[in-house]
Enzyme design. Structure first.
Site, PDB file in Angstrom:
ATOM      1  N   HIS A 174      -7.817   8.493   3.145  1.00 12.77           N
ATOM      2  CA  HIS A 174      -7.143   9.791   3.226  1.00 12.77           C
ATOM      3  C   HIS A 174      -8.167  10.902   3.082  1.00 12.77           C
ATOM      4  O   HIS A 174      -9.156  10.753   2.366  1.00 12.77           O
ATOM      5  CB  HIS A 174      -6.042   9.928   2.172  1.00 12.77           C
ATOM      6  N   ASN A 228     -12.500  10.631  -1.088  1.00  8.43           N
ATOM      7  CA  ASN A 228     -13.089   9.833  -2.159  1.00  8.43           C
ATOM      8  C   ASN A 228     -13.154   8.382  -1.720  1.00  8.43           C
ATOM      9  O   ASN A 228     -12.164   7.826  -1.239  1.00  8.43           O
ATOM     10  CB  ASN A 228     -12.245   9.967  -3.430  1.00  8.43           C
ATOM     11  N   HIS A 250      -6.060   3.589   0.538  1.00  3.33           N
ATOM     12  CA  HIS A 250      -5.753   3.784   1.968  1.00  3.33           C
ATOM     13  C   HIS A 250      -6.457   5.087   2.335  1.00  3.33           C
ATOM     14  O   HIS A 250      -6.207   6.121   1.696  1.00  3.33           O
ATOM     15  CB  HIS A 250      -4.228   3.866   2.159  1.00  3.33           C
ATOM     16  N   HIS A 310      -3.536   0.967   8.481  1.00  3.76           N
ATOM     17  CA  HIS A 310      -4.256   0.845   7.212  1.00  3.76           C
ATOM     18  C   HIS A 310      -5.762   0.718   7.409  1.00  3.76           C
ATOM     19  O   HIS A 310      -6.244  -0.170   8.101  1.00  3.76           O
ATOM     20  CB  HIS A 310      -3.747  -0.357   6.418  1.00  3.76           C
ATOM     21  N   HIS A 316      -8.419  14.779   1.898  1.00  6.56           N
ATOM     22  CA  HIS A 316      -7.792  15.902   1.224  1.00  6.56           C
ATOM     23  C   HIS A 316      -8.176  17.185   1.967  1.00  6.56           C
ATOM     24  O   HIS A 316      -9.359  17.383   2.282  1.00  6.56           O
ATOM     25  CB  HIS A 316      -8.311  16.049  -0.207  1.00  6.56           C
ATOM     26  N   CYS A 326       0.644   3.307   3.224  1.00  7.18           N
ATOM     27  CA  CYS A 326       1.303   2.606   4.339  1.00  7.18           C
ATOM     28  C   CYS A 326       2.808   2.812   4.252  1.00  7.18           C
ATOM     29  O   CYS A 326       3.473   3.033   5.271  1.00  7.18           O
ATOM     30  CB  CYS A 326       0.971   1.115   4.319  1.00  7.18           C
ATOM     31  N   CYS A 380       0.852  -1.196   0.000  1.00 11.92           N
ATOM     32  CA  CYS A 380       0.000   0.000   0.000  1.00 11.92           C
ATOM     33  C   CYS A 380       0.891   1.251   0.000  1.00 11.92           C
ATOM     34  O   CYS A 380       1.730   1.423   0.885  1.00 11.92           O
ATOM     35  CB  CYS A 380      -0.914  -0.014   1.220  1.00 11.92           C
ATOM     36  N   THR A 406      -8.178   6.690  -5.945  1.00 10.58           N
ATOM     37  CA  THR A 406      -7.052   6.067  -6.667  1.00 10.58           C
ATOM     38  C   THR A 406      -6.055   5.399  -5.728  1.00 10.58           C
ATOM     39  O   THR A 406      -5.290   4.547  -6.164  1.00 10.58           O
ATOM     40  CB  THR A 406      -6.305   7.105  -7.530  1.00 10.58           C
TER      41      THR A 406
HETATM   42  P1  5GP Z   1      -7.688   9.948  -4.396  1.00 10.75           P
HETATM   43  O1  5GP Z   1      -7.740  10.127  -5.895  1.00 10.75           O
HETATM   44  O2  5GP Z   1      -7.502   8.490  -4.019  1.00 10.75           O
HETATM   45  O3  5GP Z   1      -8.785  10.613  -3.654  1.00 10.75           O
HETATM   46  O4  5GP Z   1      -6.392  10.730  -3.936  1.00 10.75           O
HETATM   47  C1  5GP Z   1      -5.105  10.217  -4.029  1.00 10.75           C
HETATM   48  C2  5GP Z   1      -4.183  11.400  -3.998  1.00 10.75           C
HETATM   49  O5  5GP Z   1      -2.881  10.929  -3.710  1.00 10.75           O
HETATM   50  C3  5GP Z   1      -4.094  12.163  -5.315  1.00 10.75           C
HETATM   51  O6  5GP Z   1      -4.476  13.522  -5.102  1.00 10.75           O
HETATM   52  C4  5GP Z   1      -2.629  12.021  -5.724  1.00 10.75           C
HETATM   53  O7  5GP Z   1      -2.097  13.182  -6.317  1.00 10.75           O
HETATM   54  C5  5GP Z   1      -1.952  11.701  -4.401  1.00 10.75           C
HETATM   55  N1  5GP Z   1      -0.766  10.888  -4.531  1.00 10.75           N
HETATM   56  C6  5GP Z   1      -0.632   9.752  -5.269  1.00 10.75           C
HETATM   57  N2  5GP Z   1       0.602   9.233  -5.109  1.00 10.75           N
HETATM   58  C7  5GP Z   1       1.260  10.060  -4.258  1.00 10.75           C
HETATM   59  C8  5GP Z   1       2.592  10.041  -3.712  1.00 10.75           C
HETATM   60  O8  5GP Z   1       3.409   9.166  -3.977  1.00 10.75           O
HETATM   61  N3  5GP Z   1       2.909  11.056  -2.864  1.00 10.75           N
HETATM   62  C9  5GP Z   1       2.024  12.049  -2.538  1.00 10.75           C
HETATM   63  N4  5GP Z   1       2.444  13.004  -1.717  1.00 10.75           N
HETATM   64  N5  5GP Z   1       0.763  12.089  -3.031  1.00 10.75           N
HETATM   65  C10 5GP Z   1       0.392  11.106  -3.875  1.00 10.75           C
HETATM   66 ZN    ZN Z   2      -2.314   1.363   3.616  1.00 10.99          ZN
END
Ligand code: 5GP
Ligand code: ZN
Length: 113
Positions: free
Chosen positions: A99, A86, A97, A46, A101, A7, A4, A94
């Site tokens: 999160h 999301n 795990h 996680h 924003h 993680c 992950c 995407t």
């Molecule tokens: P999701 O699309 O799952 O809501 O948000 C995932 C977020 O993780 C995206 O905004 C993407 O830019 C961010 N992200 C993906 N990989 C990495 C990474 O390796 N480092 C950081 N700091 N952010 C990441």
């Molecule tokens: Zn994780």
């Protein structure tokens, strides 16, 4: 979770630009910011998404929501900000795990950011 991304970031195996850290929570800057301030707040343990929050693991969610206003204050988001999580494919999650924003630093539209 061995495979992950978040993680690994929580464990320090993948570098991130940290803005807050304690035993339970890490906050770091999004690698592809969608606003002048774009921070991700994660539980270190996680949890796959909001859909996996249960009575057994929800204490960290309350903790995250205590930390978010402190981060917003530190970042100078005095005009407001958005908190987004999301959950699942239709929301465009995407990274699997949980999160949150934090988006701010400009007038946000009714799109996600
Ligand atoms: P999701 O699309 O799952 O809501 O948000 C995932 C977020 O993780 C995206 O905004 C993407 O830019 C961010 N992200 C993906 N990989 C990495 C990474 O390796 N480092 C950081 N700091 N952010 C990441
Ligand atoms: Zn994780």
């Amino acid at each position: 979770m061995t495979d992950c991304l978040f993680c690994k970031i929580a464990a320090g195996q993948i570098p991130s630009t940290k803005v807050y850290e304690d035993e339970q929570v890490l906050a770091f800057r999004d690698i592809a910011p969608m606003a002048p301030t774009h921070i991700l707040v994660i539980p270190k343990a996680h949890i796959g998404s909001v859909a996996e929050v249960t009575p057994a693991n929800s204490a960290v969610i309350a903790h995250i929501f205590e930390i978010i206003p402190l981060i917003a204050q530190t970042e100078g988001l005095t005009e407001g900000y958005r908190v987004v999580s999301n959950c699942g494919a239709h929301a465009g999650q995407t990274v699997q795990h949980l999160h949150f924003h934090i988006l701010g630093g400009r007038q946000l539209t009714l799109e996600m950011a």
